[in-house]
Write a protein that holds these residues in place. Structure first.
Motif, short mmCIF file in Angstrom:
data_model
loop_
_atom_site.label_atom_id
_atom_site.label_comp_id
_atom_site.label_asym_id
_atom_site.label_seq_id
_atom_site.Cartn_x
_atom_site.Cartn_y
_atom_site.Cartn_z
N GLY A 195 0.79 -1.23 0.00
CA GLY A 195 0.00 0.00 0.00
C GLY A 195 0.81 1.27 0.00
O GLY A 195 0.24 2.35 0.12
N GLU A 227 -10.70 3.52 2.49
CA GLU A 227 -9.39 3.59 1.82
C GLU A 227 -8.36 4.27 2.70
O GLU A 227 -7.18 3.89 2.70
CB GLU A 227 -9.53 4.36 0.50
CG GLU A 227 -10.26 3.61 -0.59
CD GLU A 227 -9.51 2.37 -1.05
OE1 GLU A 227 -8.27 2.35 -0.94
OE2 GLU A 227 -10.16 1.41 -1.52
N LYS A 230 -7.20 1.79 5.33
CA LYS A 230 -6.22 0.86 4.77
C LYS A 230 -4.83 1.50 4.73
O LYS A 230 -3.82 0.87 5.03
CB LYS A 230 -6.63 0.44 3.36
CG LYS A 230 -7.85 -0.45 3.29
CD LYS A 230 -8.16 -0.77 1.83
CE LYS A 230 -9.47 -1.51 1.68
NZ LYS A 230 -9.81 -1.73 0.26
#
Length: 304
Positions: A195, A227, A230
């Motif tokens: 990520g 998002e 995350k």
């Protein structure tokens, strides 16, 4: 409230001077602000170029217009007094004063319409847009940059995601992150990046790192809280305390609220609108076509 337009300031300025006494520019500005209920916060609002406060710019042009129209006089630097013509205007107790009144004065017409330049002008008061020359310049500046921002986003959307990640790192270097170090920033984005798409050094010596997630997503997409959660998780996995999520899309209110609540990890969100603004400001992907210098009188030069 929004800073009042120029035409709203004409009458308050005359009201300030109706006592026939001399008043300073500051006294006049304070009177206008109180008369029109402009808060201290609103008075600090800057022009789009960031060079001057909107209120001060309009108050200055108000004095210029009234002086050119013969309604006020300047007795010395920064000191003003009402004229006989100005007193006559107030005797009629007008509810407002418009540009059409000033245009009856030949000196003002020559100043405002530029008739001395040889141009024949058939404009009537109803044809003329109220506002200062500074306002016109600022509005044109905003329009040009708005169109440029749209073009930038269109170009970015044609790029590959990898190029966009490199663009983001380059933008941060242009802003000043990473200092003068070689390889101040790097693109990480690849399989197994967990990520994180890029890393930039925050300072010249590289004491701290900022981890980046760069997403070239459709302009109409709204990125929500999940998002960002995350991304915060990815930062924790790297032991990072600072992260930047930058995208061509936009963020929801929940996404912004969640980012603001993070205490152990500082998260900054940059959407497409802010991205293009930063690119224009720091000359990334754009070039200077023309430069115009706007000058004003240097009062110190003419003072004793």
């Amino acid at each position: 409230m929004v800073v009042p337009k120029l035409e709203k300031m004409y009458l308050p300025l005359l009201e300030c001077l109706k006592d026939g006494k001399e008043h300073t520019s500051k006294e006049i500005n304070d009177f206008i602000a109180n008369y029109l209920e402009v808060s201290d916060e609103d008075r600090m609002e800057l022009l789009p170029s960031g060079n001057m406060e909107i209120f001060r710019s309009r108050a200055t042009w108000t004095r210029t217009y009234l002086k050119k129209a013969g309604l006020i006089k300047s007795t010395s630097r920064g000191i003003f007094v009402i004229s006989e013509d100005g007193k006559k205007i107030l005797q009629n107790e007008p509810e407002s004063i418009g540009l059409e009144l000033f245009l009856k004065n030949e000196t003002f017409r020559e100043f405002y319409l530029g008739k001395k330049s040889g141009k024949k002008d058939n404009s009537t008061p109803s044809d003329i847009i109220e506002g200062t020359p500074q306002d016109s310049l600022e509005e044109a500046f905003q329009k040009i940059n708005s169109d440029l921002a749209d073009e930038l986003l269109s170009e970015i959307m044609e790029l590959s995601p990898t190029f966009f990640e490199r663009l983001v790192v380059k933008l941060l270097e242009n802003i000043g992150y990473g200092g003068s170090l070689v390889n101040a920033g790097e693109v990480v984005g690849k399989s197994g990046d967990e990520g994180i798409d890029g890393i930039i050094r925050e300072d010249k010596l590289g004491f701290d790192l900022i981890y980046i997630q760069a997403k070239r997503w459709d302009i109409g997409t709204t990125i929500g809280r999940p998002e960002i959660q995350k991304f915060v998780g990815a930062l924790a996995g790297q032991g990072a305390t600072k992260g930047l999520f930058i995208t061509t899309a936009k963020f929801s209110k929940d996404a912004h609220d969640y980012a603001k609540k993070q205490h152990t990890t500082k998260v900054v969100l940059v959407d497409g609108q802010l991205l293009t603004k930063l690119m224009i400001e720091h000359n990334l992907g754009v070039s200077i076509e023309n430069t115009y210098e706007v000058k004003r009188i240097d009062s110190d030069f003419f003072s004793d």
